[in-house]
Design a protein around this motif. Structure first.
Motif, PDB file in Angstrom:
ATOM      1  N   VAL A 133       3.349 -11.099  13.387  1.00 26.20           N
ATOM      2  CA  VAL A 133       3.661 -10.174  12.302  1.00 26.20           C
ATOM      3  C   VAL A 133       2.434  -9.974  11.421  1.00 26.20           C
ATOM      4  N   LEU A 134       1.751 -11.082  11.111  1.00 26.29           N
ATOM      5  CA  LEU A 134       0.555 -10.989  10.280  1.00 26.29           C
ATOM      6  C   LEU A 134      -0.512 -10.131  10.954  1.00 26.29           C
ATOM      7  N   LYS A 135      -0.726 -10.326  12.251  1.00 26.72           N
ATOM      8  CA  LYS A 135      -1.730  -9.527  12.974  1.00 26.72           C
ATOM      9  C   LYS A 135      -1.395  -8.042  12.912  1.00 26.72           C
ATOM     10  N   ALA A 136      -0.104  -7.732  13.079  1.00 26.37           N
ATOM     11  CA  ALA A 136       0.302  -6.324  13.039  1.00 26.37           C
ATOM     12  C   ALA A 136       0.041  -5.717  11.665  1.00 26.37           C
ATOM     13  N   GLN A 137       0.259  -6.497  10.601  1.00 25.60           N
ATOM     14  CA  GLN A 137       0.029  -5.981   9.251  1.00 25.60           C
ATOM     15  C   GLN A 137      -1.455  -5.873   8.936  1.00 25.60           C
ATOM     16  N   VAL A 138      -2.254  -6.759   9.511  1.00 25.52           N
ATOM     17  CA  VAL A 138      -3.715  -6.634   9.377  1.00 25.52           C
ATOM     18  C   VAL A 138      -4.192  -5.380  10.094  1.00 25.52           C
ATOM     19  N   ASP A 139      -3.671  -5.165  11.301  1.00 28.90           N
ATOM     20  CA  ASP A 139      -4.054  -3.977  12.073  1.00 28.90           C
ATOM     21  C   ASP A 139      -3.642  -2.694  11.366  1.00 28.90           C
ATOM     22  N   SER A 140      -2.514  -2.740  10.639  1.00 27.85           N
ATOM     23  CA  SER A 140      -2.037  -1.540   9.947  1.00 27.85           C
ATOM     24  C   SER A 140      -2.812  -1.279   8.667  1.00 27.85           C
ATOM     25  N   GLY A 141      -3.532  -2.292   8.193  1.00 29.37           N
ATOM     26  CA  GLY A 141      -4.356  -2.116   7.009  1.00 29.37           C
ATOM     27  C   GLY A 141      -3.744  -2.573   5.711  1.00 29.37           C
ATOM     28  N   ILE A 142      -2.501  -3.051   5.729  1.00 29.05           N
ATOM     29  CA  ILE A 142      -1.858  -3.466   4.471  1.00 29.05           C
ATOM     30  C   ILE A 142      -2.344  -4.836   4.021  1.00 29.05           C
ATOM     31  N   VAL A 143      -2.738  -5.706   4.970  1.00 25.15           N
ATOM     32  CA  VAL A 143      -3.263  -7.030   4.652  1.00 25.15           C
ATOM     33  C   VAL A 143      -4.759  -7.037   4.942  1.00 25.15           C
ATOM     34  N   GLU A 144      -5.542  -7.453   3.944  1.00 29.15           N
ATOM     35  CA  GLU A 144      -6.993  -7.472   4.093  1.00 29.15           C
ATOM     36  C   GLU A 144      -7.464  -8.825   4.617  1.00 29.15           C
TER      37      GLU A 144
END
Length: 816
Positions: A625-636
């Motif tokens: 889940v974290l990787k997907a949110q990093v890929d989406s740009g929401i998590v730096e």
């Protein structure tokens, strides 16, 4: 259900449930005890009876709650001795039933079908009521005699009363008092203009931070406090929902705006009248020099959630409200005649407008509806405005209570759990808008009388009255359009030990860790399975789901200091949900409310809970889940990939302690041991062992035996990361003309403070040379008895990169 040893089946009396009810109850029970079922299933050969006790008690509690919610007959027992070790000894079949439920994760409702957990009917000639001799307790508190903790029955929220009235700690109430005083000064403005809309403001903050207590604690400053709770009927929290005001303002809102405005007006008029009546009865005489004693007496009664006087007050408000509402909505015959005379003209005009819209000349159906609304407004407007103003004016005349020359708050009407007021009515209005218009209509004087809306949700900060073509308030609003910024500074670490209260070797103990963060944890440490409660609140659910984005990010953010990209389109939604549902803390809002600054401050108990949740489910799923949110740009990930090293270092420590468990440590959410036990994720770990575990068996042979010998007594201990906004060294702070994070104490004390709360530091982006600091403690008597003198630091550099130079290390040294 037969026992394998041949003992007889336990007698059964199925609860009066439909198949739909039974399915719903089964799911509710599974959500509540799922973690315990997994624990029993994984330790099926060595399960202590206390776990069976907890499972049965939780099933009974959830069943009682369900029966109450569905208005079904509750036949389940509530006596204090219903589940204990003796119960399992008398009915060994119960263990087999629970084991089977753990294996199949089904038929959980069959446990409450057992007669041993039900009230025996009178036909069995057994006392079933207090009058017949049975000892029935309003609260189920089972004491686990050999472990030292009590389990709180969540079905009885009033048991939290004790924690609500314990001595208040901290200075948040002083800040809030000054905030209200400043707001009143701002409201008066300068000249004839009033820049602010009305005398209401908001408190927005995460759960468990003390919002309710803050408002009632204003009484200690001599402020009259009328506290009202508007939580949802299904919410069984504390303080409990105040039925009279909650029903008036949150139920049956599918009425017209005019009708709801009449209800708001009648409620405020009734409240003002009843306050004036109560205070007048308590004042010694109109010529008495002070009303302090009367105010204190009234506050002591009204801020006691159990007092009979508080109940009686709302009964009087209800009676007065109904009389005023009838007077507003039932005009006299002459007024009826006037309205009836004007009505045909309005109706004829409306019909013509509709005809024009049908012929394509004009689309005015909305205007036609508005004209009909004007008719209703003519019926109500003059009376409701006069009645509210009259009641408010009369209250302000109470001797010595409401001086006009003083901006200090004199009366605060607190609307707690106010988010139901923001729900859209089927008639196209929000109750909060009408409510705020009512406040705007009566508050246009200098008296410091305030309405405060409190909630975990940010929409309460936006309570206002939207502009409309035809204003349907009591009268045309006087004042400006500005709203006050919400109050968020409720304090932190109120219950934390001082540095001198505990040894550096004991900082991992439960009784120490529970004092950090929000006051909720310490206040309930002896009355609740606090770690399970914390998990529930962090995930906003009784079970953690590693594939749920909001839950997974909440668990990870609390420990790994995830940075949210401000520019991402989903950022605001995520942050608002985090504050409302996942214990994220609101630091501040911009004045135009376009952005909210939030985060997870250091809270080691919650970090331990998050670690147990993270490693108790599929860690790979959560990281996915974290990787997907990093890929989406929401998590730096940080300018130099700082997130990756935060994950690597802390997960390595997590895995090390789980592979080297010490006996007696708290390693799951269902611990009921003594407060002296250590939390698994707050244990100190040898630096030698940790670095060898992290880098491999060859690490120290490469580093050299002298290096290994230097760290012989060295330990690290961190359960979460905390981000710094400023430099950690005063030297670099002077260059940048900003205060350093360690400016108020020397380097040793600053490091010791992080050791005490088991936190490691993520440096700010501009910090030279290094990016992270992990506290090191040398458990070596040769260094003296002062813990601060035994502190050192492990620095980590992400920015060094492949082209690092060993000579750079010479520039890294401690600054006192």
């Amino acid at each position: 259900m037969s026992d394998s040893s041949g003992s007889p089946d336990l007698p059964v009396a199925p609860l009066p449930l439909t198949s739909k009810h039974r399915d719903e109850l089964e799911q509710a029970i599974l959500e509540r005890v799922g973690g315990l079922l997994d624990l029993v299933h994984n330790q099926i050969e060595s399960v202590p009876d206390v776990l069976y006790d907890c499972i049965v008690m939780d099933i009974i509690r959830e069943s009682r709650r369900f029966l109450k919610r569905e208005n079904l007959k509750n036949v389940l027992r509530v006596d204090i001795d219903m589940v204990n070790e003796q119960t399992l000894q008398q009915h060994p079949q119960l263990r087999d039933i629970i084991r089977e439920a753990c294996r199949t994760r089904s038929n959980l409702t069959h446990i409450v079908d057992l007669k041993i957990f039900q009230i025996v009917p009178e036909s069995d000639n057994t006392p079933t009521s207090p009058s017949q001799g049975q000892r029935v307790h309003p609260v189920v508190l089972t004491f686990i005699s050999y472990v030292g903790y009590m389990i709180l029955d969540e079905d009885e929220p009033h048991v939290l009363y004790e924690s609500f009235v314990r001595p208040y700690i901290g200075k948040a109430v002083d800040g809030f008092y000054e905030y209200l005083k400043s707001n009143n000064e701002k409201f008066r403005g300068r000249g004839i203009s009033r820049p602010y809309y009305a005398k209401f403001c908001s408190i927005v903050q995460s759960t468990g931070t003390g919002k309710s207590r803050l408002m009632t604690e204003l009484r200690t400053k001599g402020v009259l406090v009328l506290y009202m709770n508007f939580r949802e009927p299904s919410d069984e929290g504390f303080p409990e929902r105040d039925l009279v005001p909650a029903r008036i303002l949150t139920q049956y809102t599918d009425c017209s705006q005019a009708e709801y405005t009449a209800r708001c007006s009648a409620l405020f008029a009734a409240v003002f009248h009843t306050i004036q009546q109560d205070l007048s009865a308590k004042l010694p005489s109109p010529h008495s020099g002070s009303a302090g004693a009367a105010i204190k007496s009234w506050n002591d009664q009204m801020c006691d959630m159990r007092s009979a006087a508080r109940t009686k007050f709302f009964e009087k408000v209800q009676s007065r409200y109904q009389l005023i509402l009838d007077e507003i909505t039932m005009p006299k015959s002459k007024e009826n005649a006037d309205v009836n005379r004007d009505a045909p003209i309005i109706e004829e005009t409306a019909a013509k407008l509709r005809s024009m819209s049908l012929t394509g000349k004009c689309s005015v159906s909305h205007i036609a509806a508005t004209l009909a609304h004007i008719v209703r407004e003519q019926m109500y407007r003059s009376k409701r405005g006069t009645l509210v103003d009259a009641a408010y004016t009369d209250m302000l005349k109470t001797p010595h209570v409401f001086p006009h020359w003083d901006d200090a708050p004199k009366l605060v009407i607190a609307f707690d759990e106010a988010h139901p007021l923001s729900k859209m009515s089927s008639k196209g209005f929000r109750p909060s808008h009408i409510l705020c218009r009512t406040i705007n209509a009566y508050c246009q004087n200098d008296a410091s009388v305030w309405v405060v809306f409190a909630s975990t949700t940010s929409p309460v900060a936006d309570f206002s009255a939207p502009q409309q073509v035809i204003h349907d308030s009591l009268r045309v609003a006087i004042g400006g359009d500005l709203l006050y910024q919400p109050y968020t500074y409720l304090g932190w670490d109120q219950n934390a030990d001082s540095l001198s209260d505990i040894s550096a070797n004991d900082v991992g103990k439960f009784h120490h860790i529970v004092g950090f963060g929000r006051p909720l944890w310490k206040s309930l440490m002896y009355k609740e399975n606090i770690m399970k409660l914390a998990a529930h609140k962090l995930c906003n659910s009784k079970r953690s789901d590693p594939q749920d984005i909001n839950k997974a990010l909440a668990v990870l953010s609390q420990r790994f200091a995830l940075e949210i990209c401000f520019g991402h389109p989903n950022a605001i939604s995520y942050l608002e949900k985090g504050v409302a549902n996942h214990l994220r803390v609101c630091f501040s809002m911009t004045e135009d409310r376009s952005w909210v600054f939030t985060g997870y401050p250091s809270e080691p108990l919650l970090s331990c809970v998050a670690a147990i949740l993270l490693h108790g489910v599929n860690l790979t799923d959560a990281l996915g889940v974290l990787k997907a949110q990093v890929d989406s740009g929401i998590v730096e990930t940080g300018q130099s990939g700082e997130l990756a090293s935060r994950l690597l270092l802390l997960l390595a420590k997590d895995m090390y302690v789980r592979s080297h468990l010490s006996e007696g440590t708290i390693s799951n959410l269902y611990y009921f041991g003594t407060a002296d036990a250590e939390l698994m994720d707050c244990q100190k770990v040898s630096v030698i062992d940790f670095l060898e575990y992290l880098f491999g068996d060859e690490f120290w042979s490469k580093a050299g035996m002298d290096a290994k010998a230097a760290f012989q007594h060295a330990y690290i201990n961190f359960s979460h990361w905390v981000p710094m906004e400023n430099f950690i060294s005063s030297t670099y702070s002077k260059l940048a003309d900003v205060e350093s994070s360690s400016a108020r104490c020397n380097a040793q004390e600053w490091t010791l403070r992080h050791w005490h709360r088991t936190s490691a530091v993520q440096c700010c982006h501009l910090q030279p040379l290094v990016d992270k600091m992990i506290p090191i403690y040398f458990d070596d008597p040769a260094l003296g008895s002062n813990d601060a003198d035994r502190m050192s630091q492990m620095f980590v550099s992400d920015k060094a990169g492949k082209n690092c130079n060993e000579s750079t290390l010479a520039f890294i040294h401690a600054h006192g």
